[in-house]
Design an enzyme around this catalytic site. Structure first.
Site, PDB file in Angstrom:
ATOM      1  N   ALA A  34      41.685  25.914  19.439  1.00 28.91           N
ATOM      2  CA  ALA A  34      40.763  25.837  18.302  1.00 28.91           C
ATOM      3  C   ALA A  34      41.143  24.533  17.419  1.00 28.91           C
ATOM      4  CB  ALA A  34      41.264  27.059  17.688  1.00 28.91           C
ATOM      5  N   TYR A  36      42.225  21.854  18.120  1.00 28.39           N
ATOM      6  CA  TYR A  36      41.798  20.495  18.886  1.00 28.39           C
ATOM      7  C   TYR A  36      40.170  20.379  18.612  1.00 28.39           C
ATOM      8  CZ  TYR A  36      40.631  17.072  22.254  1.00 28.39           C
ATOM      9  OH  TYR A  36      40.212  15.826  23.049  1.00 28.39           O
ATOM     10  N   SER A  82      47.189   0.582  53.304  1.00 30.10           N
ATOM     11  CA  SER A  82      47.766   2.160  53.501  1.00 30.10           C
ATOM     12  C   SER A  82      49.377   2.140  53.844  1.00 30.10           C
ATOM     13  CB  SER A  82      46.914   2.989  54.468  1.00 30.10           C
ATOM     14  OG  SER A  82      47.010   2.324  55.608  1.00 30.10           O
ATOM     15  N   GLU A 110      58.817   9.460  45.895  1.00 28.18           N
ATOM     16  CA  GLU A 110      57.619  10.229  45.180  1.00 28.18           C
ATOM     17  C   GLU A 110      56.838  11.177  45.995  1.00 28.18           C
ATOM     18  OE1 GLU A 110      55.187   7.055  43.903  1.00 28.18           O
ATOM     19  OE2 GLU A 110      56.459   6.440  42.352  1.00 28.18           O
ATOM     20  N   LYS A 112      53.945  12.692  48.216  1.00 23.99           N
ATOM     21  CA  LYS A 112      52.654  11.946  48.389  1.00 23.99           C
ATOM     22  C   LYS A 112      51.273  12.806  48.106  1.00 23.99           C
ATOM     23  CE  LYS A 112      50.614   9.548  52.649  1.00 23.99           C
ATOM     24  NZ  LYS A 112      49.329  10.075  52.438  1.00 23.99           N
ATOM     25  N   ASP A 114      48.027  14.320  47.772  1.00 25.94           N
ATOM     26  CA  ASP A 114      46.628  14.462  48.982  1.00 25.94           C
ATOM     27  C   ASP A 114      45.614  14.389  48.315  1.00 25.94           C
ATOM     28  OD1 ASP A 114      45.819  14.721  51.520  1.00 25.94           O
ATOM     29  OD2 ASP A 114      46.176  16.832  51.746  1.00 25.94           O
ATOM     30  N   TYR A 225      50.947   5.225  40.580  1.00 21.29           N
ATOM     31  CA  TYR A 225      52.225   4.956  41.105  1.00 21.29           C
ATOM     32  C   TYR A 225      52.482   3.449  41.552  1.00 21.29           C
ATOM     33  CZ  TYR A 225      49.239   5.917  44.969  1.00 21.29           C
ATOM     34  OH  TYR A 225      48.175   5.958  46.020  1.00 21.29           O
ATOM     35  N   LYS A 316      55.799  12.302  56.299  1.00 15.90           N
ATOM     36  CA  LYS A 316      54.917  13.424  56.407  1.00 15.90           C
ATOM     37  C   LYS A 316      55.444  14.833  56.301  1.00 15.90           C
ATOM     38  CE  LYS A 316      50.537  11.717  56.942  1.00 15.90           C
ATOM     39  NZ  LYS A 316      49.418  12.203  56.727  1.00 15.90           N
ATOM     40  N   CYS A 411      34.774  55.677  54.539  1.00 22.54           N
ATOM     41  CA  CYS A 411      35.090  54.756  53.441  1.00 22.54           C
ATOM     42  C   CYS A 411      36.398  55.081  52.732  1.00 22.54           C
ATOM     43  CB  CYS A 411      34.033  54.353  52.317  1.00 22.54           C
ATOM     44  SG  CYS A 411      34.764  53.594  50.742  1.00 22.54           S
ATOM     45  N   CYS A 414      35.543  56.152  49.139  1.00 19.14           N
ATOM     46  CA  CYS A 414      34.597  57.654  48.833  1.00 19.14           C
ATOM     47  C   CYS A 414      34.457  58.310  49.862  1.00 19.14           C
ATOM     48  CB  CYS A 414      33.237  57.129  48.147  1.00 19.14           C
ATOM     49  SG  CYS A 414      32.354  56.352  49.714  1.00 19.14           S
ATOM     50  N   CYS A 429      30.489  50.336  53.467  1.00 21.51           N
ATOM     51  CA  CYS A 429      30.288  51.662  52.752  1.00 21.51           C
ATOM     52  C   CYS A 429      28.993  51.661  52.574  1.00 21.51           C
ATOM     53  CB  CYS A 429      31.500  51.929  51.701  1.00 21.51           C
ATOM     54  SG  CYS A 429      30.869  53.150  50.650  1.00 21.51           S
ATOM     55  N   CYS A 434      29.707  54.353  45.226  1.00 22.31           N
ATOM     56  CA  CYS A 434      31.033  54.655  45.585  1.00 22.31           C
ATOM     57  C   CYS A 434      32.252  54.039  44.678  1.00 22.31           C
ATOM     58  CB  CYS A 434      31.354  53.590  47.147  1.00 22.31           C
ATOM     59  SG  CYS A 434      33.008  53.273  47.417  1.00 22.31           S
TER      60      CYS A 434
HETATM   61  S1  IVH Z   1      52.529   4.187  47.476  1.00 23.45           S
HETATM   62  C1  IVH Z   1      50.254   0.100  49.844  1.00 23.45           C
HETATM   63  N1  IVH Z   1      53.057   6.315  46.530  1.00 23.45           N
HETATM   64  O1  IVH Z   1      48.731   7.658  50.395  1.00 23.45           O
HETATM   65  C2  IVH Z   1      50.184   1.649  49.186  1.00 23.45           C
HETATM   66  N2  IVH Z   1      51.009   6.059  47.826  1.00 23.45           N
HETATM   67  O2  IVH Z   1      48.671   7.199  53.513  1.00 23.45           O
HETATM   68  C3  IVH Z   1      51.124   2.078  48.541  1.00 23.45           C
HETATM   69  N3  IVH Z   1      49.458   8.157  48.173  1.00 23.45           N
HETATM   70  O3  IVH Z   1      46.972   4.739  50.266  1.00 23.45           O
HETATM   71  C4  IVH Z   1      51.019   3.214  48.080  1.00 23.45           C
HETATM   72  N4  IVH Z   1      50.751   9.369  46.904  1.00 23.45           N
HETATM   73  O4  IVH Z   1      46.628   6.700  48.752  1.00 23.45           O
HETATM   74  C5  IVH Z   1      52.070   5.649  47.195  1.00 23.45           C
HETATM   75  N5  IVH Z   1      53.352   8.394  45.608  1.00 23.45           N
HETATM   76  C6  IVH Z   1      52.451   7.633  46.411  1.00 23.45           C
HETATM   77  C7  IVH Z   1      51.420   8.171  46.953  1.00 23.45           C
HETATM   78  C8  IVH Z   1      50.453   7.427  47.644  1.00 23.45           C
HETATM   79  C9  IVH Z   1      49.606   9.383  47.730  1.00 23.45           C
HETATM   80  C10 IVH Z   1      48.332   7.809  49.187  1.00 23.45           C
HETATM   81  C11 IVH Z   1      47.982   6.366  48.821  1.00 23.45           C
HETATM   82  C12 IVH Z   1      48.131   5.552  50.142  1.00 23.45           C
HETATM   83  C13 IVH Z   1      48.020   6.666  50.916  1.00 23.45           C
HETATM   84  C14 IVH Z   1      48.666   6.234  52.364  1.00 23.45           C
END
Ligand code: IVH
Length: 675
Positions: A34, A36, A82, A110, A112, A114, A225, A316, A411, A414, A429, A434
């Site tokens: 509120a 805010y 990637s 860290e 990952k 999704d 990240y 993974k 049911c 009922c 049902c 009911c």
């Molecule tokens: S480091 C060169 N840290 O995972 C890329 N990536 O499968 C360095 N992702 O393309 C990425 N969490 O989109 C990094 N803590 C994290 C991540 C992360 C998710 C993703 C990112 C990357 C993909 C690869």
């Protein structure tokens, strides 16, 4: 120029952005919603009066701009690569061995996330561009959509007072929390739209919308990240390793990974193990742990292959399944009378969450699995939250130890004989009254997707029903304090809160009320569309099927559902009952309505002090109903102040500004409620 006013504006923007950071990024709100909202309204007022002040980082500027026709392409300054994947400890140890040969033994890990990779560019601290990964070289310009994500700052700041880099390009992930994903899918199903398969698809779909106002409603999150470009850091040196990077990004107001680890390979492996076990207790989907070389000089030296950096690996998580036993099958009744089979399992821990139940979808789903009570089953948690039975280990079945699932002939709520549809998919049902179905309808009525009555949750309403306090939703508005206090564990304060919440909902907009009726296929969006054509419930009730079908978005099925609903005598009686208990179904937007001649029409109004005959929110609702704009602070723009008992500084200020101030009685007279 009004210098002090402008400075006030600047500090209000900064203050609101800091509160948003505390709320969305740190998850530690520093003020109430509120408070805010009230500050936000002050900001809106200032911007309305001084459009020339408007700053791009103002929180009012997150959504806006015209609908885009397409996304333009952007060449990444540094390619977005990637990661190499590891699926078992062998792969990871191989990575650690290679790193050790390079003389590296310190790592950062860290989760990952999704989601979807994004690149953000800040120039002189201002967010100027957001881009998708695309093919790694060229991505799409999704700036408008990225701006709607509350955890992404529109302007960087330094809490420590250090310099903000002149140019900063960061990389991260945009994702959707599981909670948001579930409610989004519920909304979509209500609207007859296909649900998203998982939070990742939902996030991707939301980021690639051409209308950013829809993206805004999807409530995405983000995490950063990596730094791709850093120039002109002034008195601040660019971070030299991942730990420093976390610190710098957080200081600049960017959202950094929630769970972090730094240290030797063993520590990274422990981190992985612990999240492999706990992953489903996270509020979002993570599909692994990213392990990275800690220090940036080593990273630089190692470089990348065409696809991925040599200094990082994504370990993974493995799919999580567990074996358990089917103890029974419960048939849960829905609002529409469908009996859904639910598997009752011997509790088993999967990824940090104890699973006791699993849906079997419908009668056909149950038959398809060919399952028996006592069977050993394999349960899996996929990306989504609802666990599934993926396999029945029928080879483990011993003749005497299992028994077939009994399909209820009557049911459970009922006792009316159940019916199976022609396709043999749904068991139902057929009894419209009911008690099981009524209970579910009540539950829906008060829920977030229904009237969303604060303080009156689904459990409480079921309790009222079971205690005989109410027989339908309209009865809620007849309840008095005595009724409530007759229940166990009902205190004075709670009873007052419930009555107050109900009182507030006595004035309810047509779309909200329609939605709460739970007519199949009529969710918020359709309900709003209906209101554009039928201003009142009566008009809608009278509408013919042809009239309904002539509206865009309403096909024969929805038109039929609406007609069936209104033709049912029980429903007309229920609507009448709501009216008789004082529930007023009103237009959502009084400004577009009939009361343009009302003395309060488009007047800025404020209430202060303790009102005698109504609560503050009731008074505000009445004013809004008459077309007034309720605002939060006294300023020259204010048209009218209504004071109650013990009115203080606001009244004084308004009087000193020469603004009309009237009493509660005068206000009610204006509304024509007394004369
Ligand atoms: S480091 C060169 N840290 O995972 C890329 N990536 O499968 C360095 N992702 O393309 C990425 N969490 O989109 C990094 N803590 C994290 C991540 C992360 C998710 C993703 C990112 C990357 C993909 C690869």
């Amino acid at each position: 120029m009004n210098q002090t006013g402008f400075q006030k504006y600047l500090s209000l923007v900064a203050e609101l952005n800091q509160h948003a950071y505390d709320y969305y990024t740190l998850d530690q709100p520093s003020i109430s919603d509120a408070e805010y909202d009230s500050l936000y309204r002050q900001l809106e007022e200032m911007e309305a009066v001084h459009p020339e002040w408007l700053l791009p980082e103002s929180p009012t500027q997150r959504v806006g701009g015209a609908l885009q026709e397409r996304f333009s392409q952007i060449k990444h300054s540094v390619p977005m690569l990637s990661l190499q994947n590891a699926y078992d400890k062998g792969d990871v140890n191989h990575f650690f061995d290679k790193m050790s040969k390079e003389g590296v033994d310190q790592f950062a890990a860290e989760l990952k996330y999704d989601g979807l990779a994004v690149s953000l560019r800040y120039e002189q601290g201002v967010l100027v561009r957001g881009a998708t990964r695309g093919d790694g070289e060229i991505g799409e310009d999704i700036t408008a959509n990225v701006r709607t994500i509350r955890s992404i700052p529109l302007r960087l700041r330094s809490l420590q007072g250090s310099a903000v880099p002149e140019l900063l390009e960061v990389r991260g992930e945009v994702y959707m929390t599981r909670k948001r994903f579930i409610s989004l899918n519920q909304e979509r199903e209500m609207e007859g739209e296909a649900p998203f398969a998982n939070p990742r698809n939902a996030a991707a779909g939301s980021l690639k919308l051409l209308d950013s106002s829809i993206t805004a409603r999807r409530k995405l999150d983000a995490v950063i990240y990596q730094i791709a470009l850093w120039e002109g850091g002034g008195n601040r040196i660019a971070p030299a390793n991942q730990v420093e990077l976390w610190e710098v990004l957080a200081d600049l107001g960017l959202p950094v990974p929630h769970e972090r680890c730094s240290g030797l390979p063993e520590q990274c492996l422990t981190f992985y193990q612990s999240w492999q076990e706990q992953r489903y207790a996270l509020p979002f989907d993570a599909d692994g742990v990213v392990i990275k070389v800690g220090d940036f000089a080593s990273r630089e030296r190692m470089g990348s292959t065409a696809k991925s950096p040599r200094w990082a690996i994504a370990f993974k998580f493995s799919a999580q399944t567990a074996l358990t036993r089917l103890e029974g099958v419960e048939f849960q009744i829905s609002r529409s009378g469908v009996l859904t089979p639910v598997a009752l399992l011997t509790p088993v821990n999967i990824g940090g969450v104890v699973v006791k139940k699993s849906t079997l979808h419908n009668y056909a789903g149950l038959k398809r699995l060919d399952i028996q009570i006592g069977d050993v089953v394999e349960v899996k948690r996929a990306g989504d939250v609802i666990p599934k039975i993926v396999r029945v280990l029928s080879e483990k079945r011993e003749d005497s130890s299992t028994k077939p699932v009994a399909i209820p002939s009557h049911c459970p709520a009922c006792a009316q004989a159940t019916e199976l549809d022609e396709e043999k998919v749904f068991l139902r049902c057929p009894n419209p009254v009911c008690p099981g179905r009524i209970r579910e309808r009540l539950r829906f009525f008060v829920s977030k997707d229904g009237l969303d009555i604060e303080g009156l949750g689904e459990e409480l309403v079921v309790h009222f029903f079971e205690k005989g306090l109410i027989r339908d939703a309209a009865d809620l508005f007849r309840i008095n304090k005595e009724d409530l206090l007759s229940l166990d564990r009902m205190g004075d304060k709670l009873a007052d809160n419930i009555l107050e919440a109900l009182q507030q909902r006595k004035r309810v907009t047509l779309p909200l009320f329609l939605r709460a009726m739970g007519i199949p296929g009529i969710g918020s969006v359709t309900a709003k569309d209906l209101e554009k054509n039928f201003k009142t419930m009566d008009e809608l009730q009278q509408a013919t099927e042809e009239q309904l079908q002539s509206l865009s978005g309403i096909g024969p099925v929805l038109a039929g559902n609406l007609r069936t609903f209104f033709q049912d005598q029980a429903n007309s009686d229920l609507l009448e009952k709501f009216r008789s208990y004082g529930v007023a179904i009103v237009a959502s937007n009084p400004l577009s309505g009939e009361n343009q001649n009302h003395p309060l029409y488009q007047k800025k109004i404020i209430f202060t002090g303790t009102l005698g005959t109504m609560s503050r929110s009731q008074a505000e609702a009445k004013a809004a109903q008459a077309g007034a704009l309720v605002i939060g602070a006294v300023s020259r723009q204010l048209d009218l102040l209504v004071y109650g008992d013990k009115a203080g500084s606001k009244l004084e200020k308004a009087q000193s500004l020469g603004i009309s101030c009237i009493s509660e009685t005068e206000f009610l007279t204006l509304l024509g409620e007394i004369n």
